[in-house]
Write an enzyme that holds these catalytic residues in place. Structure first.
Site, mmCIF file in Angstrom:
data_model
loop_
_atom_site.group_PDB
_atom_site.id
_atom_site.type_symbol
_atom_site.label_atom_id
_atom_site.label_comp_id
_atom_site.label_asym_id
_atom_site.label_seq_id
_atom_site.Cartn_x
_atom_site.Cartn_y
_atom_site.Cartn_z
ATOM 1 N N ASP A 80 -4.020 11.176 -8.125
ATOM 2 C CA ASP A 80 -6.181 11.715 -7.718
ATOM 3 C C ASP A 80 -6.090 10.375 -6.797
ATOM 4 O O ASP A 80 -4.578 9.821 -6.501
ATOM 5 C CB ASP A 80 -6.746 11.136 -8.462
ATOM 6 C CG ASP A 80 -6.454 9.604 -9.962
ATOM 7 O OD1 ASP A 80 -5.410 9.422 -9.430
ATOM 8 O OD2 ASP A 80 -7.076 8.439 -9.930
ATOM 9 N N GLU A 138 -6.228 8.497 -11.823
ATOM 10 C CA GLU A 138 -6.058 7.301 -12.363
ATOM 11 C C GLU A 138 -7.127 5.755 -11.997
ATOM 12 O O GLU A 138 -6.853 4.854 -12.583
ATOM 13 C CB GLU A 138 -4.559 6.761 -12.361
ATOM 14 C CG GLU A 138 -3.806 5.100 -12.182
ATOM 15 C CD GLU A 138 -4.595 4.358 -11.248
ATOM 16 O OE1 GLU A 138 -4.132 3.332 -11.935
ATOM 17 O OE2 GLU A 138 -4.375 4.751 -10.478
ATOM 18 N N GLU A 139 -7.566 6.109 -10.591
ATOM 19 C CA GLU A 139 -8.087 5.198 -10.528
ATOM 20 C C GLU A 139 -9.991 5.117 -11.094
ATOM 21 O O GLU A 139 -10.777 4.383 -10.211
ATOM 22 C CB GLU A 139 -8.467 5.832 -8.816
ATOM 23 C CG GLU A 139 -7.166 6.048 -7.962
ATOM 24 C CD GLU A 139 -6.130 4.607 -8.051
ATOM 25 O OE1 GLU A 139 -7.205 3.964 -7.952
ATOM 26 O OE2 GLU A 139 -5.198 4.733 -6.942
ATOM 27 N N ARG A 177 8.980 -5.698 -14.697
ATOM 28 C CA ARG A 177 8.961 -7.014 -15.475
ATOM 29 C C ARG A 177 8.465 -7.039 -17.390
ATOM 30 O O ARG A 177 7.904 -5.574 -17.247
ATOM 31 C CB ARG A 177 7.167 -7.931 -14.671
ATOM 32 C CG ARG A 177 7.359 -9.146 -15.984
ATOM 33 C CD ARG A 177 5.922 -9.042 -15.268
ATOM 34 N NE ARG A 177 5.736 -11.058 -15.307
ATOM 35 C CZ ARG A 177 6.777 -11.496 -15.082
ATOM 36 N NH1 ARG A 177 7.411 -12.249 -14.421
ATOM 37 N NH2 ARG A 177 6.421 -12.971 -15.777
ATOM 38 N N HIS A 365 -5.048 0.580 -1.313
ATOM 39 C CA HIS A 365 -6.351 1.161 -0.985
ATOM 40 C C HIS A 365 -7.004 0.635 0.446
ATOM 41 O O HIS A 365 -8.031 0.422 0.301
ATOM 42 C CB HIS A 365 -6.765 0.014 -1.850
ATOM 43 C CG HIS A 365 -6.507 0.625 -3.637
ATOM 44 N ND1 HIS A 365 -7.808 0.877 -4.288
ATOM 45 C CD2 HIS A 365 -5.594 0.975 -4.335
ATOM 46 C CE1 HIS A 365 -7.179 1.050 -5.623
ATOM 47 N NE2 HIS A 365 -5.916 1.587 -5.414
#
Length: 394
Positions: A80, A138-139, A177, A365
């Site tokens: 998306d 996802e956003e 991580r 973004h």
């Protein structure tokens, strides 16, 4: 198999870039990605896979059955875009006004489509099953991952892996991580109701702005005086709506903000303290309050054992397509891959996408966000190495 796969990927570099540019020029917002989903599904039509569409919404899941039985590994990429007007000036910039691939999901999708196609050709050599998860939304909370999980299509998956392109790292760097990797986030909205009036007679009113201002100030003590020193969290006020005229005492204000945390227990503690402060306003200022929460994504927590193995697999790419594999700091951004990590042992890592020639960059973004397209091949080969390592394929 690894050597075959790398040669196949090299031969399809331009195809990856072409796919990425097509997607970049035709972005669609979360939960509205019908054409993108159709484009992805059409890519797999006629191939020796099980293709399932409309999974949890606009999700597309492709199952590649290997030559013999074994574990099931899922690979996920989101597709998306964001409600941002593009300012890159690229020849393949967004054709959809006010919508932009400003986070790299176009690159995620492009690498995974071509990698998946290579794995389909090599599937006889794979001792297990690979599920390719092309995920929508996802956003926008709660995110497509939640709905794909709820569909049950990943119930049999043993492990899942995902990546995200990051301009903080140059092309050729992969960062990982173990454990808590990305923050969870929850939005709050507080309405404070007092009594309006005229500035000349404040004693006849009850100023909601005063109560709201006090709340914003004292809220800062939640982190400094209520959170354990060894926990990680932040509380932010992003909106204070109390607009009126200069000589009017406002009867209502609306405050909106954000709570971020690395552990669910931390959120529970922060939320409890914020609610105490809100209720305290009622007693201190004689106002009425209403607080609502909009739950975002939980924290992304990488499985330590899987992550350790992924790091070993990635090191096969050093002095080839990778320059370094480094440990990343915890990220405060939200990512709905977290829903997978709650249910399935997972590893989510970062692929550098900044040109090695540049030090300055635009973050994800930003309306001028772009990637060095060499990162698409790095992503494909990195995840390809994970697949080969996972299934012990030389």
């Amino acid at each position: 198999m690894r050597e075959k796969m790398m040669v196949m990927l090299d031969a399809r570099k331009e195809e990856m870039i072409e796919i990425r540019r097509h997607l970049h020029a035709h972005p669609e917002l979360s939960y509205q990605e019908e054409e993108t989903a159709a484009y992805i599904a059409n890519f797999y039509q006629g191939k020796e896979v099980t293709l399932e569409t409309n999974v949890g919404g606009n999700g597309v899941v492709v199952t590649i059955a290997g030559g013999k039985a074994g574990e099931i590994l899922a690979l996920r990429a989101d597709f998306d875009a964001l409600p941002i007007e593009e300012e890159t000036g690229l020849s393949f910039a967004s054709k959809n006004k006010g919508t932009m691939h400003a986070c790299g999901h176009d690159a995620h999708t492009a690498y995974l489509m071509v990698l998946a196609d290579c794995l389909i050709e090599l599937k006889a050599e794979i001792p297990g099953i690979i599920k390719i998860v092309h995920q929508h939304a996802e956003e926008a909370p709660p995110g497509g991952a939640k709905y794909i999980l709820e569909s049950g299509i990943l119930d049999d998956v043993d492990h899942i892996v995902g990546i995200h392109v990051m301009p903080e790292y140059p092309v050729g760097t992969v960062a990982y991580r173990s454990g808590a990797a990305m923050a969870g986030g929850t939005q709050f909205k507080i309405i404070i109701k007092g009594i309006g009036g005229h500035a000349s007679t404040p004693h006849k009113a009850n100023d909601a702005i005063v109560a709201g201002s006090y709340f914003v100030t004292v809220l800062q003590t939640v982190i400094s005086r209520r959170l354990d020193l060894f926990e990680v969290g932040v509380v932010t006020v992003g909106s204070f709506e109390g607009r009126g005229s200069f000589n009017t005492i406002k009867d209502t204000v609306t405050i909106e903000g954000d709570i971020r945390y690395m552990k669910q227990a931390t959120f529970d503690s922060l939320n409890k303290e914020v609610m105490h402060l809100v209720k305290g306003l009622e007693e201190m200022f004689a106002v009425q309050t209403t607080m609502t929460l909009e739950e975002g994504c939980p924290p992304v927590t990488n499985d330590p054992e899987l992550t350790s193995s992924v790091v070993d697999y990635l090191k096969n790419g050093l002095d080839d397509y990778l320059n370094e594999v480094v440990e990343a700091p915890m990220q405060a951004a939200n990512e709905d891959f977290s829903y997978y990590s709650q249910k399935i042992p997972s590893c989510f890592f970062f692929v550098g996408c900044r040109s090695q020639r540049e030090k300055d960059y635009y973050t994800n973004h930003h309306p001028k966000f772009d990637i060095d397209e060499e990162a698409i091949m790095v992503a494909a080969k990195a995840v390809g190495d994970v697949v080969c390592g996972y299934f012990a394929l030389d």
